[in-house]
Write a protein that holds these residues in place. Sequence first.
Motif, PDB file in Angstrom:
ATOM      1  N   UNK A   1     -21.499  -8.269  -3.289  1.00  0.00           N
ATOM      2  CA  UNK A   1     -20.407  -8.453  -2.973  1.00  0.00           C
ATOM      3  C   UNK A   1     -18.710  -8.975  -3.773  1.00  0.00           C
ATOM      4  N   UNK A   2     -19.135  -8.651  -5.105  1.00  0.00           N
ATOM      5  CA  UNK A   2     -18.886  -9.635  -6.106  1.00  0.00           C
ATOM      6  C   UNK A   2     -18.071  -8.271  -6.683  1.00  0.00           C
ATOM      7  N   UNK A   3     -18.524  -6.761  -6.389  1.00  0.00           N
ATOM      8  CA  UNK A   3     -17.215  -5.848  -6.779  1.00  0.00           C
ATOM      9  C   UNK A   3     -16.319  -6.036  -5.548  1.00  0.00           C
ATOM     10  N   UNK A   4     -16.934  -6.042  -4.272  1.00  0.00           N
ATOM     11  CA  UNK A   4     -15.836  -5.666  -3.468  1.00  0.00           C
ATOM     12  C   UNK A   4     -14.607  -6.367  -3.469  1.00  0.00           C
ATOM     13  N   UNK A   5     -14.994  -8.123  -3.698  1.00  0.00           N
ATOM     14  CA  UNK A   5     -13.628  -9.008  -4.188  1.00  0.00           C
ATOM     15  C   UNK A   5     -13.558  -8.648  -5.587  1.00  0.00           C
ATOM     16  N   UNK A   6     -13.587  -8.352  -5.874  1.00  0.00           N
ATOM     17  CA  UNK A   6     -13.087  -8.231  -7.941  1.00  0.00           C
ATOM     18  C   UNK A   6     -12.559  -6.822  -7.293  1.00  0.00           C
ATOM     19  N   UNK A   7     -12.140  -5.460  -6.635  1.00  0.00           N
ATOM     20  CA  UNK A   7     -11.594  -4.860  -6.668  1.00  0.00           C
ATOM     21  C   UNK A   7     -10.526  -4.967  -5.375  1.00  0.00           C
ATOM     22  N   UNK A   8     -11.157  -5.560  -4.523  1.00  0.00           N
ATOM     23  CA  UNK A   8      -9.890  -6.330  -3.358  1.00  0.00           C
ATOM     24  C   UNK A   8      -8.687  -7.229  -4.604  1.00  0.00           C
ATOM     25  N   UNK A   9      -9.847  -8.266  -5.215  1.00  0.00           N
ATOM     26  CA  UNK A   9      -8.172  -9.467  -5.584  1.00  0.00           C
ATOM     27  C   UNK A   9      -7.647  -8.490  -7.076  1.00  0.00           C
ATOM     28  N   UNK A  10      -7.710  -6.985  -7.458  1.00  0.00           N
ATOM     29  CA  UNK A  10      -7.486  -5.604  -8.598  1.00  0.00           C
ATOM     30  C   UNK A  10      -6.059  -5.344  -7.976  1.00  0.00           C
ATOM     31  N   UNK A  11      -6.640  -5.118  -6.276  1.00  0.00           N
ATOM     32  CA  UNK A  11      -5.550  -4.065  -5.720  1.00  0.00           C
ATOM     33  C   UNK A  11      -4.389  -5.118  -5.434  1.00  0.00           C
ATOM     34  N   UNK A  12      -4.941  -5.981  -4.764  1.00  0.00           N
ATOM     35  CA  UNK A  12      -3.884  -7.020  -4.350  1.00  0.00           C
ATOM     36  C   UNK A  12      -2.983  -7.596  -5.202  1.00  0.00           C
ATOM     37  N   UNK A  13      -3.944  -7.549  -6.285  1.00  0.00           N
ATOM     38  CA  UNK A  13      -2.397  -7.795  -7.343  1.00  0.00           C
ATOM     39  C   UNK A  13      -2.284  -7.217  -8.305  1.00  0.00           C
ATOM     40  N   UNK A  14      -2.393  -6.072  -7.977  1.00  0.00           N
ATOM     41  CA  UNK A  14      -1.185  -4.698  -8.353  1.00  0.00           C
ATOM     42  C   UNK A  14       0.022  -4.063  -7.300  1.00  0.00           C
ATOM     43  N   UNK A  15      -0.368  -4.766  -5.853  1.00  0.00           N
ATOM     44  CA  UNK A  15       0.454  -4.799  -4.914  1.00  0.00           C
ATOM     45  C   UNK A  15       1.366  -6.192  -5.345  1.00  0.00           C
ATOM     46  N   UNK A  16       1.408  -6.744  -5.413  1.00  0.00           N
ATOM     47  CA  UNK A  16       1.708  -8.240  -5.493  1.00  0.00           C
ATOM     48  C   UNK A  16       2.859  -8.330  -6.921  1.00  0.00           C
ATOM     49  N   UNK A  17       2.766  -7.808  -7.840  1.00  0.00           N
ATOM     50  CA  UNK A  17       3.405  -6.732  -8.658  1.00  0.00           C
ATOM     51  C   UNK A  17       4.428  -5.898  -8.838  1.00  0.00           C
ATOM     52  N   UNK A  18       4.252  -5.169  -7.740  1.00  0.00           N
ATOM     53  CA  UNK A  18       4.799  -4.053  -6.772  1.00  0.00           C
ATOM     54  C   UNK A  18       5.660  -4.345  -5.919  1.00  0.00           C
ATOM     55  N   UNK A  19       5.656  -5.565  -5.152  1.00  0.00           N
ATOM     56  CA  UNK A  19       6.479  -6.427  -4.729  1.00  0.00           C
ATOM     57  C   UNK A  19       7.635  -6.663  -5.500  1.00  0.00           C
ATOM     58  N   UNK A  20       6.841  -7.789  -6.181  1.00  0.00           N
ATOM     59  CA  UNK A  20       8.037  -8.236  -6.444  1.00  0.00           C
ATOM     60  C   UNK A  20       9.161  -7.196  -7.431  1.00  0.00           C
ATOM     61  N   UNK A  21       8.773  -6.469  -7.977  1.00  0.00           N
ATOM     62  CA  UNK A  21       9.683  -5.129  -8.099  1.00  0.00           C
ATOM     63  C   UNK A  21      11.104  -4.850  -6.813  1.00  0.00           C
ATOM     64  N   UNK A  22      10.442  -4.843  -5.687  1.00  0.00           N
ATOM     65  CA  UNK A  22      10.888  -4.218  -5.278  1.00  0.00           C
ATOM     66  C   UNK A  22      12.432  -5.146  -3.889  1.00  0.00           C
ATOM     67  N   UNK A  23      13.580  -4.750  -3.230  1.00  0.00           N
ATOM     68  CA  UNK A  23      14.034  -4.884  -3.179  1.00  0.00           C
ATOM     69  C   UNK A  23      13.715  -6.072  -2.055  1.00  0.00           C
ATOM     70  N   UNK A  24      13.176  -5.174  -1.045  1.00  0.00           N
ATOM     71  CA  UNK A  24      12.690  -5.114   0.309  1.00  0.00           C
ATOM     72  C   UNK A  24      11.731  -4.770   0.992  1.00  0.00           C
ATOM     73  N   UNK A  25      10.552  -4.576   1.675  1.00  0.00           N
ATOM     74  CA  UNK A  25       9.954  -4.070   1.923  1.00  0.00           C
ATOM     75  C   UNK A  25      10.442  -1.934   2.915  1.00  0.00           C
ATOM     76  N   UNK A  26       9.161  -1.111   2.346  1.00  0.00           N
ATOM     77  CA  UNK A  26      10.111   0.076   3.164  1.00  0.00           C
ATOM     78  C   UNK A  26      10.386  -0.326   4.690  1.00  0.00           C
ATOM     79  N   UNK A  27       9.547  -1.422   5.393  1.00  0.00           N
ATOM     80  CA  UNK A  27       9.657  -0.774   6.830  1.00  0.00           C
ATOM     81  C   UNK A  27      10.443  -2.115   7.722  1.00  0.00           C
ATOM     82  N   UNK A  28      11.132  -3.353   6.713  1.00  0.00           N
ATOM     83  CA  UNK A  28      11.560  -4.508   7.183  1.00  0.00           C
ATOM     84  C   UNK A  28      12.707  -4.689   6.029  1.00  0.00           C
ATOM     85  N   UNK A  29      13.316  -5.385   6.979  1.00  0.00           N
ATOM     86  CA  UNK A  29      14.808  -6.211   6.261  1.00  0.00           C
ATOM     87  C   UNK A  29      14.159  -7.273   4.836  1.00  0.00           C
TER      88      UNK A  29
END
Length: 143
Positions: free
Chosen positions: A47-75
């Motif tokens: 499960x360490x690989x599962x947790x590592x994969x989750x952290x990697x995906x979350x990291x990419x998501x947060x980096x993408x969020x920081x570049x966006x003005x607002x989410x696709x379906x909310x203000x």
Amino acid sequence: MNRIILQVAAALASGIVFGFGLSLSGMLNPARVQGFLDIFGAWDPSLAFVLGGAVAVAFVGVQAMKRMKHPAFDDSFHVPTNNRIDAPLVVGSALFGLGWGIGGFCPGPAIAALMIGLPETVVFVVAMLVGMTLHDRVWSKRP
């Protein structure tokens, strides 16, 4: 109205992907989770690989969020603003960890595992909901 339909569809799609990922990774099996947490016994490191994969995906998501003005379906993004480490955070984290270690579930996998139909899963989810309700009724009343 279309925006609400898109929000619901996006939430449903996210939930399906999340549930499938939990199932595929073994996170719905409390014995496997407890094996991962048993570092001084028969430790199961998979499960360490599962947790590592989750952290990697979350990291990419947060980096993408920081570049966006607002989410696709909310203000706006709904990101917590409190970053203090205080007693309620530490106690809550400890209780969460104890529950995870004893039951082998955390809230997301427990709800997904209800589909398996194991009685201990139902007991865990009911206890979790009782704890959440007690917290809301008691903790929100404090000064």
